[in-house]
Design an enzyme around this catalytic site. Sequence first.
Site, PDB file in Angstrom:
ATOM      1  N   ASP A 128      11.498   6.055 -11.599  1.00 36.42           N
ATOM      2  CA  ASP A 128      11.258   4.626 -11.385  1.00 36.42           C
ATOM      3  C   ASP A 128      12.412   4.010 -10.583  1.00 36.42           C
ATOM      4  O   ASP A 128      13.019   4.685  -9.753  1.00 36.42           O
ATOM      5  CB  ASP A 128      11.077   3.959 -12.768  1.00 36.42           C
ATOM      6  CG  ASP A 128      10.166   2.750 -12.709  1.00 36.42           C
ATOM      7  OD1 ASP A 128      10.499   1.797 -11.991  1.00 36.42           O
ATOM      8  OD2 ASP A 128       9.126   2.730 -13.378  1.00 36.42           O
ATOM      9  N   HIS A 195      12.053  -3.074 -12.948  1.00 35.30           N
ATOM     10  CA  HIS A 195      10.850  -2.302 -13.281  1.00 35.30           C
ATOM     11  C   HIS A 195      11.171  -1.058 -14.116  1.00 35.30           C
ATOM     12  O   HIS A 195      10.531  -0.792 -15.130  1.00 35.30           O
ATOM     13  CB  HIS A 195      10.171  -1.935 -11.964  1.00 35.30           C
ATOM     14  CG  HIS A 195       8.805  -1.351 -12.090  1.00 35.30           C
ATOM     15  ND1 HIS A 195       8.584  -0.001 -12.260  1.00 35.30           N
ATOM     16  CD2 HIS A 195       7.574  -1.924 -12.035  1.00 35.30           C
ATOM     17  CE1 HIS A 195       7.276   0.222 -12.302  1.00 35.30           C
ATOM     18  NE2 HIS A 195       6.641  -0.930 -12.180  1.00 35.30           N
ATOM     19  N   SER A 528       1.632  -0.193 -14.520  1.00 31.48           N
ATOM     20  CA  SER A 528       3.009   0.299 -14.679  1.00 31.48           C
ATOM     21  C   SER A 528       3.471   0.196 -16.119  1.00 31.48           C
ATOM     22  O   SER A 528       4.262   1.013 -16.573  1.00 31.48           O
ATOM     23  CB  SER A 528       3.968  -0.555 -13.846  1.00 31.48           C
ATOM     24  OG  SER A 528       3.961  -0.162 -12.512  1.00 31.48           O
TER      25      SER A 528
END
Length: 756
Positions: A128, A195, A528
């Site tokens: 990620d 994220h 996600s």
Amino acid sequence: MAAFRRITLILLVSLTTAADETTFIVRLQHDAKPSVFPTHTHWYHSVSGSSRIIHTYHTVFHGFSAKLSATQASNLESAFGVLSVIPEQVRHLHTTRSPHFLGLKTSDSAGLLKESDFGSDLVIGVLDTGIWPERQSFNDRGLGPVPLKWKGTCVGFKCNRKLIGARYFSAGYEATNGPMNQTLEHRSPRDSDGHGTHTASIAAGRYVFPASTLGYARGVAAGMAPKARLAAYKVCWNAGCFDSDILAAFDSAVSDGVDVISLSVGGVVVPYYLDAIAIGAYGASDHGVFVSASAGNGGPGGLTVTNIAPWVTTVGAGAIDRDFPADVKLGNGKLIPGVSVYGGPALAHNRLYPLIYAGNEGGDGYSASLCLEGSLDPNSVKGKMVLCDRGINSRAAKGEVVKKAGGIGMILANGVFDGEGLVADCHVLPATSVGASSGDEIRRYITASKSLPKATIIFKGTRINVRPAPVVASFSARGPNPESPEILKPDLIAPGLNILAAWPDRVGPSGLASDNRKTEFNILSGTSMACPHVSGLAALLKAAHPEWSPAAIKSALITTAYTIDNRGETMTDESTGNSSTVMDFGAGHVHPQKAMDPGLVYDINSYDYVDFLCNSNYTTKNIQVITRKHSDCSSAKRRGGHSGNLNVPSMVAVFQQYGKQKMSRHLIRRVTNVGVGNSVYSVSIRAPRGVNVTVEPMKLVFRRVGQKLNFLVRIKVEALKRLSPGSSVTKSGSIEWSDGKHVVTSPVVVTMQQPL
Ligand SMILES: *[C@@H]1O[C@H](CO)[C@@H](O)[C@H](O)[C@H]1NC(C)=O
Ligand SMILES: *[C@@H]1O[C@H](CO)[C@@H](O)[C@H](O)[C@H]1NC(C)=O
Ligand SMILES: *[C@@H]1O[C@H](CO)[C@@H](O)[C@H](O)[C@H]1NC(C)=O
Ligand SMILES: *[C@@H]1O[C@H](CO)[C@@H](O)[C@H](O)[C@H]1NC(C)=O
């Protein structure tokens, strides 16, 4: 002068060549290395010639990546030992009450968390944007020593017994974009986006209390596997996530010793032998590593699902039974439902503000309607409540534009494409999101209002036990599977709407550069966020059943998923409010407790995958690119196989009707008993409407655990009349094996296509 000109010319030529070079990933035949080269790396350098190598790959893939011109790439394809030259793709991110909603209660002594000792020997690798290691979610208090098998390392900062590995992969990114600007992003595994910190803590964040964002979603935050270890592999940068780096991260994660790989990133669907994620995931799964990936946020349209290889668990997003209501009250008294996690100063109580639609103001109605940067005239916006349409710029950025123009608040309306799906955001001014039809209603009110149109937003905080739940999130990408229609995708859905998880200090909760607020947690939505729920659960399942293969874990998740919501009806689709289908949710919503004890599993080995690829008409060379093995397709074809025979739990038959009256297809499946030694399973069939489904035999008698038994499913259909050329109809049903204790459910999906 002449000499100078010649130099300029040469410079220009070499610049053009450099610009024409793109990154390719080159697959070599491992056992073809000529003995003059002492190692594979020496050989790769020789094959790459004058091109600079970006990464070499040794574990999930054999080969290297390099910048090549189109000519160099095509020359390389015919070079000795080269199997394939794959053009690089740039991928993008598929941007806590959920453990409670999933039934993972700590007090439940028979529960999943207890039995698996919370998965403390398991390592989840998260590919990620990196991680913010100082978060409480990654504290290692009370955790035992790092598992002995771990061979990974930590660069850039200190790891601990929770976050046991951290690496970054930027060579592919920098080969294309030039050296990164280190003011804007960290050249280390440290997260400058948010994220990766968020997804990692969803998978394996430890218990943190109290957790909330700006006062919303208060309670205990915990990842799915609170004691599992984490390893962060940073592959995503400001300009995206580059295939050459992603493949290097797969290679490294597998040799470091991760048990699960979580990947909330995706791109364009291409055949598996050209897809670095599919190739990396195959190599991982062949080493016993479970790979889950996000389905993508391209919904609610059909054929939008990504990360679709059969060996990947593809996760769509659902809404849990918690939301953040923030209703719009209009001057005519009408209340319109919205959602928001705005946490700043409140609007004046009981006061209505003048309301405008941004698209009615200013010169360029289109950019104004979307509240794009610089499109709003402060003279018409100042002191007003502003209605903006969704699209182009980020939802939070619209709020910033309205705030800068002096607006008092914002109502964000979905477009037709977004439908009625609502996503709560951390805005920088009082703001709420409303559905497409509500947006129309507010615009009508503004146009028709005889007096000055007015509105306010009533923030109601956090609401729980919402019905219906779960619901398929509007944005969640949908089937059918564009590459292998016989493999149902997405596989299942998991919580992905308004999820509370850890957040870095470097980024404000709205994600805007100007937002300097710091929060320990933030609320985000996307597939996600759904993917790491399944990654964490897979770690718990593997902790409890160390002998299970990745396919067995996936089977357990799929055959125990549910499709009925908390009202007792089929889950609805947030975008329409209507019932959703297998193309929206796959097998259904994940059910962790049941997945722990599925009774039977549909297992798959690497030979089965080779047969599947053969039956999908891939060439021997293409298959070798994925599987790293020489394969002979004649035996797969001799066995009369078709791609629908891959031993996955779902059963899909696709029929092309060429005016034929009756058509049939049989699917062979093999189940492994992972429940009780002596057990008898009987089948019950819920055939799709108008389809005949039979199963032989209808009883499976197991004598021992680990025993495998085959059965055959026969699907018979009659050609549909009035199906226009190019169109298709999909129907679904299910078959269930039960021994009275376990229920092993498989979706049965029939698609009738009328050829053009
Ligand atoms: C890096 O980004 C900063 C902040 O935007 C900017 O001021 C600086 O000029 C950039 N540096 C380079 C080398 O582009
Ligand atoms: C949803 O249901 C409504 C009312 O039953 C129907 O008119 C509409 O066509 C349905 N929409 C979809 C996308 O199926
Ligand atoms: C593979 O090729 C055979 C023979 O041409 C064809 O019948 C079959 O449908 C093809 N299968 C797929 C999955 O394309
Ligand atoms: C399904 O079974 C029924 C009853 O046995 C039979 O009448 C019908 O023709 C069958 N349909 C197909 C498509 O085989």
